[in-house]
Design an enzyme around this catalytic site. Structure first.
Site, short mmCIF file in Angstrom:
data_model
loop_
_atom_site.label_atom_id
_atom_site.label_comp_id
_atom_site.label_asym_id
_atom_site.label_seq_id
_atom_site.Cartn_x
_atom_site.Cartn_y
_atom_site.Cartn_z
N ASP A 187 -16.57 -14.50 -3.82
CA ASP A 187 -15.60 -15.52 -4.00
C ASP A 187 -14.21 -15.00 -4.22
O ASP A 187 -13.68 -14.61 -5.36
CB ASP A 187 -16.05 -16.37 -5.16
CG ASP A 187 -15.03 -17.64 -4.92
OD1 ASP A 187 -14.09 -17.69 -4.42
OD2 ASP A 187 -15.15 -18.71 -5.93
N CYS A 218 -8.78 -16.64 1.82
CA CYS A 218 -10.10 -16.97 1.30
C CYS A 218 -11.19 -17.09 2.69
O CYS A 218 -12.27 -16.43 2.60
CB CYS A 218 -10.40 -18.06 0.70
SG CYS A 218 -10.05 -19.62 1.10
N ASN A 226 -7.04 -12.22 -2.70
CA ASN A 226 -6.58 -13.45 -1.74
C ASN A 226 -5.03 -13.22 -1.52
O ASN A 226 -4.28 -13.24 -2.89
CB ASN A 226 -6.84 -14.78 -2.31
CG ASN A 226 -6.64 -15.75 -1.36
OD1 ASN A 226 -5.91 -15.78 -0.54
ND2 ASN A 226 -7.59 -16.84 -1.44
N HIS A 253 -11.54 -24.34 0.33
CA HIS A 253 -11.80 -23.06 -0.18
C HIS A 253 -13.16 -22.48 0.41
O HIS A 253 -13.77 -23.28 0.51
CB HIS A 253 -11.68 -22.94 -1.80
CG HIS A 253 -11.98 -21.67 -2.04
ND1 HIS A 253 -11.06 -20.55 -2.03
CD2 HIS A 253 -13.04 -21.12 -3.03
CE1 HIS A 253 -11.57 -19.23 -2.60
NE2 HIS A 253 -12.79 -19.65 -3.31
#
Length: 1103
Positions: free
Chosen positions: A469, A207, A202, A452
């Site tokens: 993630d 994200c 990131n 997020h």
């Protein structure tokens, strides 16, 4: 009263607007450990699905009696640990309620204890639970930080306001949701080892992009197409090459991959990387860009083959045989979430039939107004179906964007042929089975102000899901990927059944935002095998080279403490730069390649390496220190001593730093021709450098150096200088000493009949020489005038003000040119006789546009001042010009107005440019305008008004001064006052009328507003007749107009029978905030993304 209830492991909502937590610094008034606050959520410890979670409710009775002291709740247990809530009812040295979660038994725990918890604290609003204040955070508690929370939880003025509902009957209800997490050391977590996949780094707020890229990468057909895009001769920085590189590294890498190369290919700077955008919009923009890049290649049409479907919009008349259809394509479908329980309900709503009847009949070209059915059906669906869930919408009541967290289910298998193909149009191919299986779920966690993104993906459509993630990839089960992403509320059971309380519910702020389905019949084609042959060998070679370069740089960095660098300038460098890259001084060391050697290498060994590299014998080398003089010039000052040459390079560099030099810079003097070795240097010897100037060609070049006696005269070396220059031996030459060039040129003639020492010429000085010539023989007859020219010359790019993005022509000018010199040069280039008819405007570099104010006549003395920016060390090289019809000095004495005159008949707008003397009133403008326009009657009166954002903003009175109130950059509107206004009754009213249309439920004003007289008791039906007559609008078009009373951008639609002025009797609005609105439903709306967050800017890919 307190209560503890277990709850599911759903994280509490993230409030992005809260004041983030910081460690307390103020002096405390109580004993014991200081409550701590956190600056950002912990990222080292990840919560596991099997975490223990409970909710604790605490009713603080008689809270007013707790004033001035802290209070603890009862102890409650979560995850086998004891907790309690710590509250300061009147604030912890702040005017806010302070509240923390505290480890109740911290003092009795063993040394080194630690526990991680994700928790939220809330003050419940007892009048309306939706207004409860809740804040959440994740923290790892230990002996040093045994309590954590919010010093400024909420203002005391709100807490103790009886009307707000936070304290009722002196009772305050506090809730704490605590989820104790198992601590996993992700510093040592290996995604590739655990899952076989790697994540994406990131960059700050990317994200959303990472989740999309992982989704696209795990569509093998898409990945293969990207690999097959031709990039063999493509320079670095192209989008296809960057995407290929990213996919290759995702496929073969062992650690998380950076996306900086890709975002750089998008044309994004670091600011864009810290700006969160909408994942759905990025998907559309990226696919459109790739579709364009694939044209003319073997993979042309891939985006359409994967993602393009078609639907048919239709309108079918009920009473007559008429049907209108229009086929449209789509790459994704935006489905409603609000009011829909699942994907099927959204599709039902998508194809729902709308009846056009009553006041909303369909206007048929052939049959006129008819009752009709309006709807949409699908012709075909794509192999990869992308469903965008509309989780964000505009709340009209609060005038803000809100997130829809309602429960919304989506199946593992989606059957779009259900109910006998009710979603399909008659022309759809029924032989194609539209049965889809879920491939990926993109999730948004958070609120409308931010959050997020991450993705759940089934790369091979097996039962194993993976959570991507950012950098971490973990294995997940189907429940985690589907059911826990439905959103909505979750109800918790009571552990104290004797208490009569309402069910406990909490909102799940993490929910699906985008779904990707793959059609079963296309599964083998889409989820295909990739071979190494699918990857271009040139790409592999290029990436191996990049990896090798990175490893070399990494190695160099690791060994940097062992090495040092220095720079050596030779005559070759001086000759290459002087007269080309530079004219003053001798060399620009920034353009000299650094030499990297071991710090402990003896300098004598460096001389040997120079001998091998350049063929210069060691005994023919003499190195000089290069340093800065007091006049800010850089010259060789003295040779290295024998002792210094015995030093290591590292010792020499340390010596250079002690002499205030940032790096070791040396000059290499080489033995002159006809000498076998360098002559020994005495105190009387000086090393001088020579430049030759040709006034005819206006050229300057470096011709070498000479080691001379300071006691000798310049006249002694004239024959040698003539020989170097190729002149006749007896050529009469002039010598000048180049002394300095900043801030002003200093170049003085040298007296050839006195010694160098008397001329104050020493080591490292520069002498320039030339043939002697008369001052009027050349443009720059001597070295001094040539240096002045070079020092002040400036190439200026001129742009026509009407075309501010493109250069029109360029002129070489002098920074010392006066205003008159500049406009005269420009006028000559343009072939103008009168330079005073030119007007110049300065440039704003960071905006790449002209300044709003032009340069007034002779208001700036020199060109350098015209180009100077706010930073005195920076200059622009762009000026804008206009050609005026009258001289600028005369124009500056006038006011120039752009006037839009609205004719009474026909209904047209004519524009006029009117100039009046400064100090004129609007009455003067009226008199001037009357002589230029045709009025409906000779005694017509005029009204002057200004429009801002398509609404009437200001009406001017004839007696007002123009230059005191009017903005010259905004057109002034003038109209005839209709005759009917003169006969207006005392209760009649002049109202503002605006044009608008709806764009995603937002009002968008457009066009020019106008005044309209409405009579007392006049119904809308009568007003419509008058307005249609005013605009001469055909019936067919006028029927599409809707009328509304508009106040503060909110329309209240009117019926034909409504008495319109009754709406304008309210005194709660000012006269400028209420108007009669004409809605034009046939206006084309801009394509906008309804799901974009309120804080986001549109996504742009520039390359």
């Amino acid at each position: 009263m307190t209560m503890v209830t277990p709850r599911a492991p759903e994280p509490p909502p993230q409030d992005q607007d809260e004041e983030m937590l910081v460690p307390q610094q103020e002096v405390e008034v109580f004993e014991g450990p200081q409550p701590m606050e956190e600056s950002m959520p912990a990222v080292d410890n990840e919560s596991l699905p099997d975490a223990s979670t409970s909710r604790f409710t605490w009713k603080i009775e008689s809270i007013s009696k707790h004033s001035g002291r802290k209070t603890h709740s009862d102890v409650f247990v979560v995850g086998g640990y004891s907790w309690r809530v710590l509250v300061f009812p009147t604030g912890n040295n702040v005017n806010h309620l302070s509240m923390y979660l505290d480890v109740a038994d911290a003092k009795s725990l063993p040394t080194g204890w630690s526990r991680s918890a994700q928790f939220s604290l809330a003050v419940i609003n007892q009048l309306d639970s939706k207004h409860s204040v809740r804040k959440e955070v994740t923290h790892t508690f230990n002996s040093r930080e045994s309590d954590w929370g919010f010093t400024s939880f909420m203002p005391l003025i709100d807490l103790y306001d009886p009307s707000k509902g936070y304290i009722v009957n002196d009772q305050c209800i506090i809730e704490a949701e605590v989820a104790v997490r198992k601590i996993v050391d992700y510093w040592n977590y290996d995604s590739k080892k655990e899952t076989g996949y790697v994540g994406l780094k990131n960059q700050g707020a990317t994200c959303y992009m990472n989740s999309l890229l992982q989704t696209l990468y795990h569509i093998p057909y898409f990945r293969k197409a990207v690999y097959h895009m031709p990039t063999v001769d493509t320079p670095s920085g192209s989008i296809p090459l960057a995407l290929q590189s990213l996919f290759y590294r995702l496929q073969h890498g062992d650690n998380s991959i950076s996306t900086k190369e890709l975002t750089k290919s998008f044309g994004w700077d670091s600011y864009e990387s810290f700006m969160q955008h909408d994942v759905q919009e990025l998907n559309r923009v990226l696919c459109e860009k790739l579709e364009d890049k694939m044209k003319g290649t073997i993979v042309e049409g891939t985006i359409q083959k994967l993602f393009e479907g078609h639907h048919m919009n239709y309108i079918e008349c009920i009473g007559v045989d008429y049907k209108s259809t229009r086929k449209e394509s789509f790459y994704d479908l935006a489905l409603d979430v609000k009011g829909c329980s699942d994907v099927y309900a959204s599709f039902d709503k998508y194809v729902a039939v709308e009846m056009l009847d009553g006041d909303n009949k369909y206007q048929s070209e052939k049959y006129g107004l008819q009752d009709a059915k309006k709807g949409m059906l699908f012709i075909d669906f794509p192999p990869v179906l992308q469903l965008q869930l509309k989780r964000f919408e505009y709340d009209h009541a609060r005038d803000i964007m809100v997130k829809i967290n309602d429960r919304y289910e989506f199946p593992l298998q989606l059957d779009l042929d259900r109910d006998d193909g009710k979603y399909l149009s008659p022309e759809a191919d029924r032989s194609v089975r539209n049965l889809y299986t879920l491939h990926s779920v993109l999730v948004h966690s958070g609120g409308v102000s931010g959050g997020h993104y991450y993705a759940f993906i089934r790369p091979t459509l097996s039962n194993q899901w993976y959570k991507f993630d950012d950098e971490r990839v973990t294995k997940e089960d189907t429940k985690r990927a589907l059911e826990e992403q439905y959103g909505g509320e979750e109800e918790l059971p009571h552990t104290n059944p004797g208490l009569n309380m309402n069910p406990l519910k909490f909102t799940k702020y993490s929910n699906a935002y985008m779904l990707v389905y793959i059609r079963e019949s296309d599964k083998e084609k889409i989820v295909c095998d990739l071979e190494e042959t699918d990857i271009n060998e040139d790409l592999k070679t290029r990436l191996r080279k990049e990896d090798e370069d990175k490893e070399n740089k990494k190695k160099e960095k690791a060994e940097a403490h062992m090495f040092t660098t220095f720079k050596v300038a030779r005559d070759h460098d001086l000759a290459a730069q002087i007269g080309r890259d530079m004219f003053f001084d001798l060399v620009d060391y920034e353009k000299i390649h650094p030499i990297r050697v071991l710090k402990d290498m003896p300098f004598n060994q460096v001389k040997e390496e120079f001998s091998k590299e350049f063929g210069i014998p060691v005994h023919s080398q003499r190195f000089w220190w290069w340093s800065k003089r007091q006049n800010n010039t850089y010259r060789p000052t003295r040779p290295l001593t024998q002792q210094e040459e015995s030093y290591t390079v590292g010792q020499l560099k340390d010596a250079a730093i002690r002499m205030n030099s940032s790096e070791l810079r040396l000059y290499l003097e080489v033995v002159q021709e006809n000498h076998l070795t360098l002559a020994s240097r005495t105190k009387d010897d000086i090393l001088l450098f020579f430049k030759l100037y040709d006034p005819e060609k206006e050229e300057l070049r470096y011709v070498g150096n000479l080691l001379l006696k300071a006691s000798s005269k310049p006249s002694d070396i004239v024959p040698k200088l003539n020989e170097i220059a190729g002149f006749q031996p007896d050529e009469d030459i002039e010598l000048y000493e180049e002394i300095k060039f900043e801030p002003n040129i200093m170049c003085e003639p040298v007296d050839c009949d006195v010694s160098f020492s008397l001329n104050q010429i020493a080591d490292g000085d520069i002498l320039c020489y030339q043939k002697r010539c008369s001052l009027d023989q050349h443009r720059h007859p001597n070295v001094s005038s040539f240096f002045e020219y070079v020092h002040n010359r400036q190439v200026v790019h001129f742009r026509l003000l009407e075309k501010p993005k493109q250069d029109d022509f360029s002129l070489e000018l002098s920074k010392r040119s006066t205003y008159d010199d500049v406009v005269e040069k420009v006028a000559q280039h343009l072939g103008m006789d009168d330079p005073s008819k030119l007007r110049l405007t300065q440039h704003i570099p960071h905006l790449q546009q002209p300044k709003h104010q032009y340069i007034k006549y002779r208001s700036i003395d020199h060109l350098s001042d015209m180009l100077l920016l706010r930073n005195p060390n920076q200059m622009s090289d762009i000026l804008y010009y206009e050609i005026l019809d009258i001289p600028l000095p005369e124009l500056q004495g006038l006011i120039t107005l752009r006037v839009a005159f609205h004719q009474a008949t026909p209904n047209e707008v004519l524009f006029h440019i009117i100039r009046l003397p400064k100090g004129s009133a609007y009455s003067d403008l009226i008199d001037d305008l009357k002589s230029k326009v045709k009025l409906s009657r000779s005694d017509a009166e005029l009204r002057l008004f200004q429009v801002n954002n398509n609404k009437i903003w200001k009406v001017y009175q004839p007696t007002e001064k123009i230059d005191a109130v009017h903005d010259p950059n905004v057109p002034l509107h003038v109209e005839e006052i209709p005759e009917e206004e003169k006969s207006a009754g005392p209760r009649d009213r002049l109202v503002h009328v605006v044009h608008f249309f709806k764009d995603n439920q937002h009002i968008q004003y457009y066009g020019v507003p106008f005044f309209f007289l409405i009579r007392e008791g006049e119904a809308l039906s009568d007003i419509k007749v008058r307005i249609q007559k005013k605009f001469e609008v055909p019936d067919e078009q006028f029927l599409k107009w809707k009328f509304a009373y508009v106040a503060y951008n909110r329309p209240d639609y009117l019926q034909d029978s409504d008495i319109v002025l009754s709406r304008f009797q309210k005194n709660i609005y000012g006269p400028w905030e209420q108007s009669l609105g004409l809605e034009h439903s046939d206006m084309p709306t801009k394509r906008a993304n309804q799901n974009r967050h309120s804080f986001e800017k549109p996504v742009k890919i520039y390359n």
